[in-house]
Write a protein that holds these residues in place. Structure first.
Motif, PDB file in Angstrom:
ATOM      1  N   GLY A 202       0.822  -1.201   0.000  1.00  0.00           N
ATOM      2  CA  GLY A 202       0.000   0.000   0.000  1.00  0.00           C
ATOM      3  C   GLY A 202       0.855   1.250   0.000  1.00  0.00           C
ATOM      4  O   GLY A 202       2.070   1.192   0.214  1.00  0.00           O
ATOM      5  N   LYS A 203       0.218   2.388  -0.254  1.00  0.00           N
ATOM      6  CA  LYS A 203       0.888   3.692  -0.209  1.00  0.00           C
ATOM      7  C   LYS A 203       0.269   4.485   0.933  1.00  0.00           C
ATOM      8  O   LYS A 203      -0.910   4.826   0.891  1.00  0.00           O
ATOM      9  N   THR A 204       1.077   4.756   1.955  1.00  0.00           N
ATOM     10  CA  THR A 204       0.533   5.401   3.142  1.00  0.00           C
ATOM     11  C   THR A 204       0.348   6.902   2.941  1.00  0.00           C
ATOM     12  O   THR A 204       1.164   7.579   2.306  1.00  0.00           O
ATOM     13  N   GLU A 205      -0.757   7.407   3.471  1.00  0.00           N
ATOM     14  CA  GLU A 205      -1.039   8.837   3.512  1.00  0.00           C
ATOM     15  C   GLU A 205      -0.922   9.280   4.970  1.00  0.00           C
ATOM     16  O   GLU A 205      -1.489   8.654   5.851  1.00  0.00           O
ATOM     17  N   PHE A 206      -0.204  10.343   5.220  1.00  0.00           N
ATOM     18  CA  PHE A 206       0.005  10.852   6.577  1.00  0.00           C
ATOM     19  C   PHE A 206       0.857   9.864   7.375  1.00  0.00           C
ATOM     20  O   PHE A 206       1.023   8.708   7.005  1.00  0.00           O
ATOM     21  N   LEU A 292      -5.388  -5.441   2.076  1.00  0.00           N
ATOM     22  CA  LEU A 292      -5.059  -4.667   0.884  1.00  0.00           C
ATOM     23  C   LEU A 292      -5.066  -5.503  -0.394  1.00  0.00           C
ATOM     24  O   LEU A 292      -5.385  -4.990  -1.475  1.00  0.00           O
ATOM     25  N   HIS A 293      -4.719  -6.778  -0.280  1.00  0.00           N
ATOM     26  CA  HIS A 293      -4.621  -7.625  -1.475  1.00  0.00           C
ATOM     27  C   HIS A 293      -5.223  -9.007  -1.209  1.00  0.00           C
ATOM     28  O   HIS A 293      -4.517 -10.020  -1.150  1.00  0.00           O
ATOM     29  N   PRO A 294      -6.559  -9.057  -1.051  1.00  0.00           N
ATOM     30  CA  PRO A 294      -7.208 -10.335  -0.761  1.00  0.00           C
ATOM     31  C   PRO A 294      -7.075 -11.357  -1.884  1.00  0.00           C
ATOM     32  O   PRO A 294      -7.265 -12.549  -1.651  1.00  0.00           O
ATOM     33  N   ASP A 295      -6.730 -10.878  -3.082  1.00  0.00           N
ATOM     34  CA  ASP A 295      -6.502 -11.803  -4.196  1.00  0.00           C
ATOM     35  C   ASP A 295      -5.177 -12.543  -4.062  1.00  0.00           C
ATOM     36  O   ASP A 295      -4.978 -13.604  -4.682  1.00  0.00           O
ATOM     37  N   LEU A 296      -4.269 -11.996  -3.243  1.00  0.00           N
ATOM     38  CA  LEU A 296      -2.955 -12.600  -3.070  1.00  0.00           C
ATOM     39  C   LEU A 296      -2.771 -13.291  -1.720  1.00  0.00           C
ATOM     40  O   LEU A 296      -1.969 -14.223  -1.598  1.00  0.00           O
ATOM     41  N   PHE A 297      -3.514 -12.821  -0.696  1.00  0.00           N
ATOM     42  CA  PHE A 297      -3.261 -13.311   0.661  1.00  0.00           C
ATOM     43  C   PHE A 297      -4.567 -13.695   1.360  1.00  0.00           C
ATOM     44  O   PHE A 297      -5.575 -12.995   1.225  1.00  0.00           O
TER      45      PHE A 297
END
Length: 311
Positions: A202-206, A292-297
């Motif tokens: 993911g890309k974190t904001e703040f 974040l990535h239920p298709d992978l994990f």
């Protein structure tokens, strides 16, 4: 050097208790903090700290009480020196990372100076990054004369299992994420959390890697309009987080956020996982990865460690 058979350990914070346990020394714990609850068998040990706060209050009142105690230069937590005296510890594990999280290092030093029945070694932890958490596990192991490498090797293998999949993802596959450490007032998650969001794809904001969690204006969250919002309040389990979320869902702009529209808001058990700089940060990374990535994990944490907000 104290031999393993002679160890008598007092842990003054939950993450330290979990570190001692993962090193195979649960039976050597003789006292814990009032917040230590894992592994379950430590709940029966003598309690060596107490809080000046009423944690049953709403988030906004807890934050106000913390600010008031700090303004008065008062400690948020107190050490039960008489209890520690009776336990005669060989080691006390504490922290110097956050005075809001546990008893302060200065208070621990003062308590140790008052002891007459023992002269324990004080081990103080101060992690801000994931690598520093692992270094603390190694340092605790070294201080207690037990091997930490097998534990660290296993944790690294779990991290690699995640990053081997996320590091090859394209930039457009990395969702923007806001992680919230407090709901009212809003605080973004800092320290090791931004780092873990990146590892999980993911890309974190703040929130900055290695920096304390910052307060966050609601208007800035609305402006950022992240793809994913993950709520992990410090000290709150999943049930308590459900109770507190109303402070967000009642805001007028809430329903306009893309994360809300797309059902990408997640509640977590921040108390058991994300807030504790110990071995269960390995679990925390896996939780982030499957959110974040239920298709992978799919690690099986849904329903116990996290859930999707349906509102």
């Amino acid at each position: 050097m104290t031999q393993e058979n002679d160890l008598r350990i007092v842990s003054l914070l939950p993450s330290a208790t979990e570190i001692v346990a993962v090193l195979g020394l649960t039976e050597k714990l003789v006292g814990v903090s009032h917040e230590c609850d894992y592994p379950p068998e430590v709940k029966n040990l003598p309690i060596c700290t107490e809080a000046r706060l009423n944690s049953a209050k709403p988030s906004v009142e807890i934050d106000a009480d913390v600010a008031d105690l700090i303004a008065q230069a008062l400690s948020i937590y107190q050490i039960k020196t008489e209890t520690i005296e009776q336990l005669k510890p060989t080691h006390i594990i504490t922290q110097d990372q956050c005075d809001v999280c546990a008893v302060s290092f200065g208070d621990v030093e003062k308590a140790v100076d008052e002891l007459t029945q023992s002269n324990p070694k004080v081990i103080s932890l101060q992690p801000n990054l994931l690598t520093e958490v692992w270094a603390d596990i190694k340092r605790v192991g070294r201080s207690l004369n037990v091997e930490s490498q097998p534990v660290l090797k296993q944790l690294q293998a779990r991290i690699d299992a995640c990053t081997n999949k996320t590091k090859v993802l394209s930039e457009v596959s990395l969702p923007s994420v806001v992680a919230l450490e407090w709901i009212d007032p809003l605080m973004a998650s800092g320290n090791w959390i931004p780092e873990m969001i990146k590892l999980a794809g993911g890309k974190t904001e703040f929130g900055l890697v290695g920096e304390h969690s910052p307060y966050l204006e609601w208007e800035n969250l609305v402006k950022a309009d992240p793809e994913v919002i993950i709520i992990m309040p410090c000290g709150f389990d999943l049930q308590r987080t459900r109770q507190e979320i109303q402070a967000l869902t009642e805001k007028a702009e809430w329903s306009n956020l893309q994360a809300v529209k797309n059902k990408q808001v997640y509640l977590t058990d921040g108390n058991a996982y994300f807030n504790r700089p110990g071995p269960r940060l390995g679990d925390s990374l896996e939780i982030l990865a499957e959110i974040l990535h239920p298709d992978l994990f799919s690690f099986g944490y849904e329903g116990t460690a996290w859930e999707r907000l349906q509102k």
